[in-house]
Motif scaffolding. Structure first.
Motif, PDB file in Angstrom:
ATOM      1  N   LEU A  85     149.028  13.869 -33.540  1.00 30.51           N
ATOM      2  CA  LEU A  85     148.251  12.353 -34.204  1.00 30.51           C
ATOM      3  C   LEU A  85     146.919  13.044 -33.822  1.00 30.51           C
ATOM      4  CD1 LEU A  85     150.316   9.674 -31.843  1.00 30.51           C
ATOM      5  CD2 LEU A  85     150.045  10.246 -34.728  1.00 30.51           C
ATOM      6  N   GLY A  86     146.422  13.043 -32.782  1.00 25.42           N
ATOM      7  CA  GLY A  86     144.637  14.164 -32.716  1.00 25.42           C
ATOM      8  C   GLY A  86     145.137  13.937 -31.390  1.00 25.42           C
ATOM      9  N   GLU A  87     143.163  13.279 -31.132  1.00 31.11           N
ATOM     10  CA  GLU A  87     142.814  13.691 -29.586  1.00 31.11           C
ATOM     11  C   GLU A  87     142.136  12.387 -28.861  1.00 31.11           C
ATOM     12  OE1 GLU A  87     141.040  17.079 -28.537  1.00 31.11           O
ATOM     13  OE2 GLU A  87     138.946  16.641 -28.752  1.00 31.11           O
ATOM     14  N   ILE A  88     141.693  12.062 -27.614  1.00 31.29           N
ATOM     15  CA  ILE A  88     141.590  10.634 -27.543  1.00 31.29           C
ATOM     16  C   ILE A  88     140.618  11.567 -26.619  1.00 31.29           C
ATOM     17  CG2 ILE A  88     141.132   8.841 -25.887  1.00 31.29           C
ATOM     18  CD1 ILE A  88     143.838   8.098 -27.570  1.00 31.29           C
ATOM     19  N   SER A  89     139.666  11.344 -26.357  1.00 28.93           N
ATOM     20  CA  SER A  89     138.315  12.170 -25.239  1.00 28.93           C
ATOM     21  C   SER A  89     136.971  11.142 -25.050  1.00 28.93           C
ATOM     22  CB  SER A  89     137.715  12.742 -25.346  1.00 28.93           C
ATOM     23  OG  SER A  89     136.821  14.482 -24.584  1.00 28.93           O
ATOM     24  N   LEU A  90     137.077  11.072 -23.131  1.00 37.49           N
ATOM     25  CA  LEU A  90     136.100   9.838 -23.119  1.00 37.49           C
ATOM     26  C   LEU A  90     135.423  10.475 -21.327  1.00 37.49           C
ATOM     27  CD1 LEU A  90     137.731   6.578 -23.211  1.00 37.49           C
ATOM     28  CD2 LEU A  90     136.373   6.990 -24.608  1.00 37.49           C
ATOM     29  N   HIS A  91     133.869  10.754 -21.064  1.00 43.86           N
ATOM     30  CA  HIS A  91     133.414  10.773 -20.473  1.00 43.86           C
ATOM     31  C   HIS A  91     133.795   9.919 -18.863  1.00 43.86           C
ATOM     32  CE1 HIS A  91     131.023  14.421 -21.718  1.00 43.86           C
ATOM     33  NE2 HIS A  91     131.111  13.391 -23.221  1.00 43.86           N
ATOM     34  N   ARG A  92     133.580  10.753 -17.836  1.00 40.06           N
ATOM     35  CA  ARG A  92     133.656   9.856 -16.374  1.00 40.06           C
ATOM     36  C   ARG A  92     133.167   8.198 -16.490  1.00 40.06           C
ATOM     37  NH1 ARG A  92     136.487  11.172 -11.970  1.00 40.06           N
ATOM     38  NH2 ARG A  92     136.660   9.704 -10.752  1.00 40.06           N
ATOM     39  N   GLU A  93     131.684   8.704 -17.146  1.00 41.43           N
ATOM     40  CA  GLU A  93     131.438   7.102 -16.514  1.00 41.43           C
ATOM     41  C   GLU A  93     131.007   6.687 -18.053  1.00 41.43           C
ATOM     42  OE1 GLU A  93     127.935   9.621 -19.644  1.00 41.43           O
ATOM     43  OE2 GLU A  93     127.646  10.571 -17.950  1.00 41.43           O
ATOM     44  N   ASP A  94     131.986   6.765 -19.196  1.00 37.45           N
ATOM     45  CA  ASP A  94     132.834   5.846 -19.682  1.00 37.45           C
ATOM     46  C   ASP A  94     133.591   4.655 -19.546  1.00 37.45           C
ATOM     47  OD1 ASP A  94     131.126   6.784 -21.693  1.00 37.45           O
ATOM     48  OD2 ASP A  94     132.769   8.309 -22.371  1.00 37.45           O
ATOM     49  N   GLY A  95     134.110   5.222 -17.589  1.00 35.37           N
ATOM     50  CA  GLY A  95     135.038   4.074 -17.898  1.00 35.37           C
ATOM     51  C   GLY A  95     133.775   3.166 -16.820  1.00 35.37           C
ATOM     52  N   GLU A  96     135.002   1.635 -16.314  1.00 35.98           N
ATOM     53  CA  GLU A  96     133.911   0.471 -15.727  1.00 35.98           C
ATOM     54  C   GLU A  96     135.054   0.484 -14.326  1.00 35.98           C
ATOM     55  OE1 GLU A  96     134.401  -2.576 -18.515  1.00 35.98           O
ATOM     56  OE2 GLU A  96     132.795  -1.474 -20.036  1.00 35.98           O
TER      57      GLU A  96
END
Length: 182
Positions: free
Chosen positions: A152-163
């Motif tokens: 499918l692919g990948e999902i990548s987020l930085h910790r700072e993208d969190g809430e």
């Protein structure tokens, strides 16, 4: 005669005292010898303890250089993270095939199995990433969380993208997750 008897008794007494004195000196020497041995053993134990501390510090430095973070405060490590992700996130047919931590990035590879509850693998992958993100915020020592969904692919987020939610728990908002697989 009394003088001879008295002198004889004094000699016997002095001889007896002299024997006791020798016995006392022998015991004293033995005690000093045991004390010296104990001090040597204590010094040896202290040296071993220092070597263990130095080795532990070296291993921690090496792990840090390799990008492996171990949160000693909570006792979290990669095996515990793997277990938490498998238990809290994956469904019956899902498989976590790889999990590595390097340079502050946690990289996971997940094969999605059949699911009767959620139609569409993309929606399922986004849902799995959201749940995995909730688990990740329980850990320290990472800056980026990336999941490759096989085929499918990948999902990548930085910790700072969190809430932070009302319960003071970190999470990734769905609007930051949705659309990354397109």
């Amino acid at each position: 005669m009394k003088k001879v008897l008295f002198t004889l008794m004094i000699l016997l007494f002095l001889t007896a005292c002299g024997g006791a004195d020798k016995e006392y000196k022998d015991q004293l020497k033995e005690s000093e010898k045991r004390l010296e041995e104990s001090q040597k053993e204590l010094e040896s134990a202290q040296q071993i303890s220092e070597q263990i501390d130095e080795t532990t510090e070296s291993l921690e430095d090496l792990a840090s250089e390799m990008g492996i973070e171990n949160d000693d405060e909570d006792g979290h490590d990669i095996d515990e993270l793997r277990s938490d992700l498998e238990y809290e996130v994956l469904g019956d047919g899902d498989v976590l095939t790889d999990l590595i931590i390097e340079n502050g990035e946690v990289k996971a590879t997940i094969e999605i199995g059949d699911n009767d509850t959620i139609e569409g693998e993309t929606l399922l992958a986004e849902s799995l990433y959201s749940s995995a993100g909730d688990v990740m915020f329980l850990y320290e020592g990472w800056e980026v969380f990336t999941v490759e969904f096989v085929g499918l692919g990948e999902i990548s987020l930085h910790r700072e993208d969190g809430e932070i939610n009302d319960y003071d728990m970190g999470y990734f908002p769905l609007e930051k997750i949705v659309g990354q697989l397109d």
